[in-house]
Motif scaffolding. Structure first.
Motif, short mmCIF file in Angstrom:
data_model
loop_
_atom_site.label_atom_id
_atom_site.label_comp_id
_atom_site.label_asym_id
_atom_site.label_seq_id
_atom_site.Cartn_x
_atom_site.Cartn_y
_atom_site.Cartn_z
N GLN A 125 0.75 -1.16 0.03
CA GLN A 125 -0.12 0.15 0.13
C GLN A 125 0.84 1.21 -0.01
OE1 GLN A 125 -3.28 0.11 2.75
NE2 GLN A 125 -3.21 2.32 2.87
N VAL A 126 0.64 2.46 -0.65
CA VAL A 126 1.28 3.46 -0.79
C VAL A 126 0.42 4.65 -0.07
CG1 VAL A 126 2.21 5.02 -2.62
CG2 VAL A 126 2.14 2.68 -3.03
N GLY A 127 1.42 5.30 0.40
CA GLY A 127 0.69 6.67 1.10
C GLY A 127 0.19 7.79 0.41
N PHE A 128 -0.80 7.67 -0.31
CA PHE A 128 -1.83 8.59 -0.76
C PHE A 128 -2.89 8.64 0.05
CE2 PHE A 128 -0.34 6.74 -5.09
CZ PHE A 128 0.79 7.94 -5.39
N ASN A 129 -2.77 9.79 1.01
CA ASN A 129 -3.40 9.95 2.17
C ASN A 129 -4.82 10.53 1.67
OD1 ASN A 129 -2.94 12.88 2.22
ND2 ASN A 129 -0.96 12.21 2.82
N ARG A 130 -4.96 11.38 0.55
CA ARG A 130 -6.01 12.04 0.12
C ARG A 130 -7.23 11.19 -0.26
NH1 ARG A 130 -3.46 17.07 -3.30
NH2 ARG A 130 -1.74 17.37 -1.73
N ARG A 131 -6.96 9.91 -0.39
CA ARG A 131 -7.89 8.79 -0.54
C ARG A 131 -8.67 8.75 0.46
NH1 ARG A 131 -6.39 4.97 -4.17
NH2 ARG A 131 -4.85 5.48 -5.62
N PHE A 132 -8.24 8.95 1.70
CA PHE A 132 -8.84 8.87 3.01
C PHE A 132 -9.38 10.16 3.74
CE2 PHE A 132 -6.06 5.24 1.93
CZ PHE A 132 -6.45 4.27 2.46
N VAL A 133 -9.26 11.11 3.15
CA VAL A 133 -9.94 12.38 3.38
C VAL A 133 -11.46 12.46 2.74
CG1 VAL A 133 -9.93 14.87 3.15
CG2 VAL A 133 -7.67 13.80 3.40
N GLY A 134 -12.09 12.85 3.93
CA GLY A 134 -13.71 12.44 3.82
C GLY A 134 -14.37 13.29 2.53
N GLY A 135 -13.97 14.37 2.25
CA GLY A 135 -14.30 15.16 1.15
C GLY A 135 -13.75 14.58 -0.46
N PHE A 136 -12.51 14.07 -0.28
CA PHE A 136 -12.07 13.54 -1.38
C PHE A 136 -12.73 12.09 -1.69
CE2 PHE A 136 -8.77 17.00 -0.78
CZ PHE A 136 -8.63 17.17 -2.18
N ALA A 137 -12.73 11.22 -0.63
CA ALA A 137 -13.51 10.00 -0.70
C ALA A 137 -14.83 10.26 -1.11
CB ALA A 137 -13.29 9.27 0.61
N ALA A 138 -15.56 11.19 -0.74
CA ALA A 138 -16.88 11.29 -1.00
C ALA A 138 -17.12 11.47 -2.73
CB ALA A 138 -17.57 12.36 -0.14
N ALA A 139 -16.23 12.71 -2.98
CA ALA A 139 -16.15 13.05 -4.42
C ALA A 139 -15.67 12.08 -5.26
CB ALA A 139 -15.02 14.08 -4.54
N ILE A 140 -14.84 10.86 -5.13
CA ILE A 140 -14.42 9.86 -5.81
C ILE A 140 -15.47 8.94 -6.06
CG2 ILE A 140 -13.06 7.96 -6.08
CD1 ILE A 140 -10.65 9.66 -4.97
N LEU A 186 -6.17 13.23 -9.42
CA LEU A 186 -6.88 13.60 -10.87
C LEU A 186 -6.97 12.20 -11.80
CD1 LEU A 186 -4.57 16.71 -11.75
CD2 LEU A 186 -6.93 16.73 -11.12
N LEU A 187 -6.12 11.33 -11.50
CA LEU A 187 -6.38 10.14 -12.15
C LEU A 187 -7.74 9.52 -11.64
CD1 LEU A 187 -2.77 8.53 -12.21
CD2 LEU A 187 -4.25 9.21 -14.22
N HIS A 188 -7.92 9.59 -10.31
CA HIS A 188 -9.14 9.28 -9.83
C HIS A 188 -10.34 9.99 -9.98
CE1 HIS A 188 -6.54 6.39 -8.21
NE2 HIS A 188 -7.21 5.51 -7.98
N PHE A 189 -10.05 11.17 -10.36
CA PHE A 189 -11.16 12.01 -10.81
C PHE A 189 -11.52 11.71 -12.17
CE2 PHE A 189 -10.53 16.10 -7.70
CZ PHE A 189 -10.98 15.32 -6.53
N ASN A 190 -10.73 11.11 -12.86
CA ASN A 190 -11.05 10.64 -14.47
C ASN A 190 -11.11 9.22 -14.73
OD1 ASN A 190 -10.81 13.51 -16.17
ND2 ASN A 190 -9.51 13.55 -14.23
N PRO A 191 -11.89 8.54 -13.96
CA PRO A 191 -11.94 7.07 -14.01
C PRO A 191 -12.36 6.62 -15.45
CG PRO A 191 -14.01 7.62 -12.96
CD PRO A 191 -12.94 8.86 -13.06
N GLY A 192 -11.65 5.47 -15.77
CA GLY A 192 -12.03 4.92 -17.21
C GLY A 192 -11.19 5.67 -18.33
#
Length: 339
Positions: A125-140, A186-192
């Protein structure tokens, strides 16, 4: 996992600022895990941190920690340029691995690290902590569910509060260690969709006297995806008002915003105007996210879950960071693919 405890027994590699913070999280804030050992080659660093947190084992030789049969997993918070070698060594020792970003600084290193973890059958696992910030997780989650429609424009911002001594900062840090978070976002804001072109501009605007030494402290990056979507990432090493991490996604069905510079969600309205408290440390603004990512790491080990931020995710973000470096060097856009 060790039979000595139901908790994942974690060894920390690196007792610097971030390593010490992760150690405190593991000691006090992470369910399902226990800090069992600390390792750092700097004289006194590991024993001092271990004593402060009541940890029995401290190693000056990092390999001794990997050879410890009572350690189930490691958290790597050593200098960034050594991350890949320690991921590989830990995997070869049969330890599950949480690695701070960046996992590697070349694609070849990233591929070797991913392959080592796969061969060993360990969690990486890599430390991309924004995945675990509530607002970012909800947006994704909203993007992945289709609620926001097809992403057309997206933006991610990282502004550090103060550039103190720039002397020890390695060249290209702004892309490899700062904006790497934004590229993952940004990669997760643009899935697929796949990034196909990168154009980066960078300069030394905070400390122009360090530009000749290779320091770039301000940057803007444009990323074009294969479906035509456009993303921008922006970074500065000095925002005098505080630590600033935000994101925005404009889609065919609406817009999402994530991130808040308000440290405690309190807004003061008074005769002098409107005021909020801001953070001067990432470990303050993102404290809960840092603990949550380590708790998720322990859960992946205990329950066999797939990490939310994988080695491949780290490679994908690194590919953009390396293209940024090439773009700045060439002064032109860089096409991705086949790198």
């Amino acid at each position: 996992m060790s039979e000595l405890s139901n908790n994942v027994r974690v060894g920390l590699i690196g007792a610097g600022r971030m390593g010490s913070f992760h150690a405190e999280s593991l000691a006090w804030r992470v369910p399902g895990a226990v800090l069992a050992a600390v390792a750092d080659p700097m004289p006194g660093a590991a024993p001092d941190l271990a004593a402060r947190l009541g940890v029995a084992k401290a190693y000056g030789d990092l390999q001794n920690l990997l050879d410890d049969p009572e350690i189930d997993a490691v958290v790597i918070a050593a200098p960034a340029r050594t991350h890949a070698e320690w991921v590989i060594a830990a995997a070869q020792a049969g330890k599950h691995v949480f690695c701070e970003k960046p996992m590697a600084i070349t694609l070849e290193e990233a591929d070797r690290a991913i392959a080592a973890a796969e061969r060993a059958g360990v969690v990486l696992q890599v430390g991309f902590n924004r995945r675990f910030v509530g607002g970012f997780a909800a947006a994704i989650a909203a993007i992945e569910s289709g609620e926001n429609g097809v992403t057309q424009l997206s933006r991610s911002v990282t502004r550090d509060p103060q550039l103190r001594d720039p002397t020890p900062i390695p060249p290209w840090t702004i892309f490899l260690e700062t904006l790497i978070h934004d590229f993952d976002t940004l990669l997760h804001f643009n899935p697929g969709s796949r990034p196909v072109e990168v154009y980066a501009l960078a300069d030394a605007l905070v400390r122009p006297d360090f530009k000749a030494r290779g320091l770039l402290d301000t940057a803007v990056v444009t990323i074009r995806f294969d479906n035509g979507a456009i993303a921008t990432a922006e970074a500065s090493f000095q925002a005098v008002y505080g630590y600033d991490v935000r994101g925005e996604v404009f889609g065919s069905k609406g817009m999402l915003q994530a991130g808040n510079i308000n440290l405690n969600n309190c807004v003061r309205y008074h005769a002098g105007g409107i005021a909020i408290d801001t953070s001067r440390q990432d470990t303050d603004l993102l404290r809960e996210a840092y603990a949550a990512e380590l708790a998720a790491f322990a859960r992946c080990i205990r329950q066999g879950e797939r990490p939310r931020a994988t080695g491949q995710d780290a490679r994908n973000a690194l590919e953009i960071a390396l293209a940024c470096i090439e773009s700045v060097q060439q002064g032109s856009p860089v096409r991705l693919g086949g790198r």
